[in-house]
Design a protein around this motif. Sequence first.
Motif, PDB file in Angstrom:
ATOM      1  N   SER A 151       1.105  -5.329  14.853  1.00 37.39           N
ATOM      2  CA  SER A 151       1.651  -4.436  13.823  1.00 37.39           C
ATOM      3  C   SER A 151       1.044  -4.734  12.460  1.00 37.39           C
ATOM      4  N   ALA A 152       0.923  -6.029  12.113  1.00 35.10           N
ATOM      5  CA  ALA A 152       0.359  -6.403  10.810  1.00 35.10           C
ATOM      6  C   ALA A 152      -1.116  -6.042  10.723  1.00 35.10           C
ATOM      7  N   LEU A 153      -1.860  -6.279  11.812  1.00 38.53           N
ATOM      8  CA  LEU A 153      -3.280  -5.925  11.807  1.00 38.53           C
ATOM      9  C   LEU A 153      -3.474  -4.415  11.718  1.00 38.53           C
ATOM     10  N   GLY A 154      -2.634  -3.667  12.426  1.00 40.61           N
ATOM     11  CA  GLY A 154      -2.710  -2.213  12.339  1.00 40.61           C
ATOM     12  C   GLY A 154      -2.382  -1.700  10.951  1.00 40.61           C
ATOM     13  N   ALA A 155      -1.360  -2.297  10.332  1.00 36.53           N
ATOM     14  CA  ALA A 155      -0.998  -1.891   8.972  1.00 36.53           C
ATOM     15  C   ALA A 155      -2.102  -2.236   7.981  1.00 36.53           C
ATOM     16  N   TYR A 156      -2.773  -3.376   8.195  1.00 41.96           N
ATOM     17  CA  TYR A 156      -3.882  -3.759   7.311  1.00 41.96           C
ATOM     18  C   TYR A 156      -5.039  -2.771   7.435  1.00 41.96           C
ATOM     19  N   ASN A 157      -5.379  -2.396   8.674  1.00 41.52           N
ATOM     20  CA  ASN A 157      -6.429  -1.400   8.878  1.00 41.52           C
ATOM     21  C   ASN A 157      -6.075  -0.081   8.208  1.00 41.52           C
ATOM     22  N   SER A 158      -4.829   0.351   8.381  1.00 39.03           N
ATOM     23  CA  SER A 158      -4.403   1.627   7.795  1.00 39.03           C
ATOM     24  C   SER A 158      -4.462   1.590   6.281  1.00 39.03           C
ATOM     25  N   SER A 159      -4.105   0.435   5.701  1.00 40.28           N
ATOM     26  CA  SER A 159      -4.139   0.340   4.230  1.00 40.28           C
ATOM     27  C   SER A 159      -5.565   0.432   3.696  1.00 40.28           C
ATOM     28  N   LEU A 160      -6.535  -0.164   4.424  1.00 42.08           N
ATOM     29  CA  LEU A 160      -7.935  -0.078   3.983  1.00 42.08           C
ATOM     30  C   LEU A 160      -8.442   1.359   4.057  1.00 42.08           C
ATOM     31  N   VAL A 161      -8.087   2.031   5.158  1.00 41.71           N
ATOM     32  CA  VAL A 161      -8.522   3.420   5.323  1.00 41.71           C
ATOM     33  C   VAL A 161      -7.865   4.312   4.278  1.00 41.71           C
ATOM     34  N   ALA A 162      -6.562   4.105   4.052  1.00 36.62           N
ATOM     35  CA  ALA A 162      -5.848   4.927   3.064  1.00 36.62           C
ATOM     36  C   ALA A 162      -6.427   4.745   1.674  1.00 36.62           C
ATOM     37  N   ALA A 163      -6.787   3.500   1.329  1.00 29.66           N
ATOM     38  CA  ALA A 163      -7.375   3.248   0.012  1.00 29.66           C
ATOM     39  C   ALA A 163      -8.717   3.941  -0.117  1.00 29.66           C
ATOM     40  N   LYS A 164      -9.519   3.928   0.946  1.00 29.49           N
ATOM     41  CA  LYS A 164     -10.825   4.578   0.910  1.00 29.49           C
ATOM     42  C   LYS A 164     -10.686   6.095   0.763  1.00 29.49           C
ATOM     43  N   LEU A 165      -9.745   6.665   1.511  1.00 26.08           N
ATOM     44  CA  LEU A 165      -9.530   8.117   1.414  1.00 26.08           C
ATOM     45  C   LEU A 165      -9.027   8.502   0.029  1.00 26.08           C
ATOM     46  N   LYS A 166      -8.140   7.692  -0.521  1.00 30.17           N
ATOM     47  CA  LYS A 166      -7.607   7.990  -1.855  1.00 30.17           C
ATOM     48  C   LYS A 166      -8.707   7.948  -2.905  1.00 30.17           C
ATOM     49  N   GLY A 167      -9.647   6.976  -2.749  1.00 29.67           N
ATOM     50  CA  GLY A 167     -10.760   6.880  -3.688  1.00 29.67           C
ATOM     51  C   GLY A 167     -11.653   8.105  -3.659  1.00 29.67           C
ATOM     52  N   ARG A 168     -11.670   8.816  -2.542  1.00 28.15           N
ATOM     53  CA  ARG A 168     -12.496  10.015  -2.419  1.00 28.15           C
ATOM     54  C   ARG A 168     -11.686  11.292  -2.566  1.00 28.15           C
ATOM     55  N   GLY A 169     -10.433  11.133  -2.955  1.00 33.86           N
ATOM     56  CA  GLY A 169      -9.585  12.303  -3.194  1.00 33.86           C
ATOM     57  C   GLY A 169      -9.105  12.988  -1.938  1.00 33.86           C
ATOM     58  N   LEU A 170      -9.033  12.271  -0.851  1.00 36.62           N
ATOM     59  CA  LEU A 170      -8.585  12.846   0.419  1.00 36.62           C
ATOM     60  C   LEU A 170      -7.204  12.314   0.769  1.00 36.62           C
ATOM     61  N   PRO A 171      -6.349  13.147   1.394  1.00 37.88           N
ATOM     62  CA  PRO A 171      -5.016  12.677   1.793  1.00 37.88           C
ATOM     63  C   PRO A 171      -5.097  11.771   3.016  1.00 37.88           C
ATOM     64  N   ALA A 172      -4.027  10.995   3.242  1.00 36.70           N
ATOM     65  CA  ALA A 172      -3.998  10.078   4.375  1.00 36.70           C
ATOM     66  C   ALA A 172      -4.025  10.831   5.702  1.00 36.70           C
ATOM     67  N   SER A 173      -3.568  12.098   5.700  1.00 34.94           N
ATOM     68  CA  SER A 173      -3.548  12.894   6.931  1.00 34.94           C
ATOM     69  C   SER A 173      -4.921  13.448   7.294  1.00 34.94           C
ATOM     70  N   PHE A 174      -5.937  13.137   6.501  1.00 32.72           N
ATOM     71  CA  PHE A 174      -7.282  13.650   6.738  1.00 32.72           C
ATOM     72  C   PHE A 174      -7.803  13.218   8.112  1.00 32.72           C
ATOM     73  N   LEU A 175      -7.459  12.002   8.536  1.00 34.94           N
ATOM     74  CA  LEU A 175      -7.968  11.478   9.801  1.00 34.94           C
ATOM     75  C   LEU A 175      -7.105  11.882  10.997  1.00 34.94           C
ATOM     76  N   THR A 176      -5.971  12.491  10.729  1.00 34.78           N
ATOM     77  CA  THR A 176      -5.092  12.934  11.837  1.00 34.78           C
ATOM     78  C   THR A 176      -4.721  14.395  11.624  1.00 34.78           C
ATOM     79  N   PRO A 177      -5.666  15.309  11.840  1.00 32.61           N
ATOM     80  CA  PRO A 177      -5.371  16.732  11.616  1.00 32.61           C
ATOM     81  C   PRO A 177      -4.323  17.293  12.583  1.00 32.61           C
ATOM     82  N   VAL A 178      -4.198  16.681  13.760  1.00 36.52           N
ATOM     83  CA  VAL A 178      -3.218  17.152  14.738  1.00 36.52           C
ATOM     84  C   VAL A 178      -2.193  16.041  14.974  1.00 36.52           C
TER      85      VAL A 178
END
Length: 415
Positions: A151-178
């Motif tokens: 759970s902690a490793l998954g949350a860490y991965n998600s936080s890195l991805v979310a930060a990267k998407l936010k830096g590019r102006g994309l929402p967190a749902s960008f990687l999960t369209p469905v």
Amino acid sequence: MNSAGVNGLRAHFVWQVARKELLSTLRDRRTLTSTILLPLILIPIFVIGFPLLLGRAFSGQSQERQRVGVIGTLPAALRARLTADAGAEVGVTLLPVTDPVRAVQDGTVQAVLRVPGSLPTEAGGASGTVQLYAKLGNLKAESGVIGKLKSALGAYNSSLVAAKLKGRGLPASFLTPVRVQTFDASRPQEAASGQLAFIIPMFLLQFILAGGMATAIDSTAGEKERGTLEVLLVSPIRRAEVVVGKLLATTATALTAAAFGLLGLLLSGLLGGILLRGTPAGVAGAMGGRLSVAPASVGVLILMALSAALLLSALLIAVSIFARSYKEAQTYVAPISLLIVLPAIGLQFADFIGRGAGLYALPVVNAMVVILDIVKGALSMPMALLALTVNLLVTGLLLLLAIRSFRREGVIFRN
């Protein structure tokens, strides 16, 4: 010579034999204990106690701070996630170790995280690998430390991805369209019964067998051993009346055990909703504990218990009469319990078994399948009628076999 019953049986003599056997059973306190107390105790223990115990064990693991070994360097953000408390879940304690396998095996730590290289601190660059060492077949580890680490490793991965998407102006749902939404389409009874539902028919039939066993053996091999069976057979009572009377007495004690088993099931349903409120929803839902029977199915449940009691009682009498002594009869009837235990084990995989007419045509097994259908709210009346008919036909055949055995001098005086 009173009025004759079916097939020339005289009800008065049948009742006298049945009454004699019932009085003999009532004098045995051990039989009464196994008939009355055990069903009231064992069914609630398994239906409620087992999920309650597991629920507390699972919740206890989430509130316990496990020791986790570390080899290599963990990013500060990941270390913080691993050691921090998140709501009701307690974090872990990180300790340096050198040998991951030995550290887990000797209990120094519950798991080890090994980082061969380095881990990224942001998404989009080079990836890293974390090796997890733990006892993967251990239920305690799976429900505790392994779940926390993943759970902690998954949350860490998600936080890195979310930060990267936010830096590019994309929402967190960008990687999960469905997104997938799941809904439980099970019947309410089926959802409440869980995976422990298969023990209900097993227990009911085991109590029927245990309740009838003492009376059946005592009224056949026991009377042979005491020398009282010969006295009964030289009386004006016909052999068929003797057998039917013993069958009625055996069935009565078997049904008494089944009745208290049903009462234990009812108590489990009433107490389960109260005692399992604090149990984690996933555990309670999977293991069951809140069992109920629809009022319309109670009659079918009683009829199936009656047919199973008649069949098993006739089988016990037909087998026990061949024994020379009470102890020998016990060895003869002991394998009969396999007729219940082995199919009950198969009921754990009932979802994989086809519910064709052939399954409901198997004596004894069909009673367990119908009872399981009732518990899960999936009763099929045609299949229940088929099972009931088969059990009654087999009971008739076993009764004829017992009557024939009682008419053979070589069997009666076989001691």
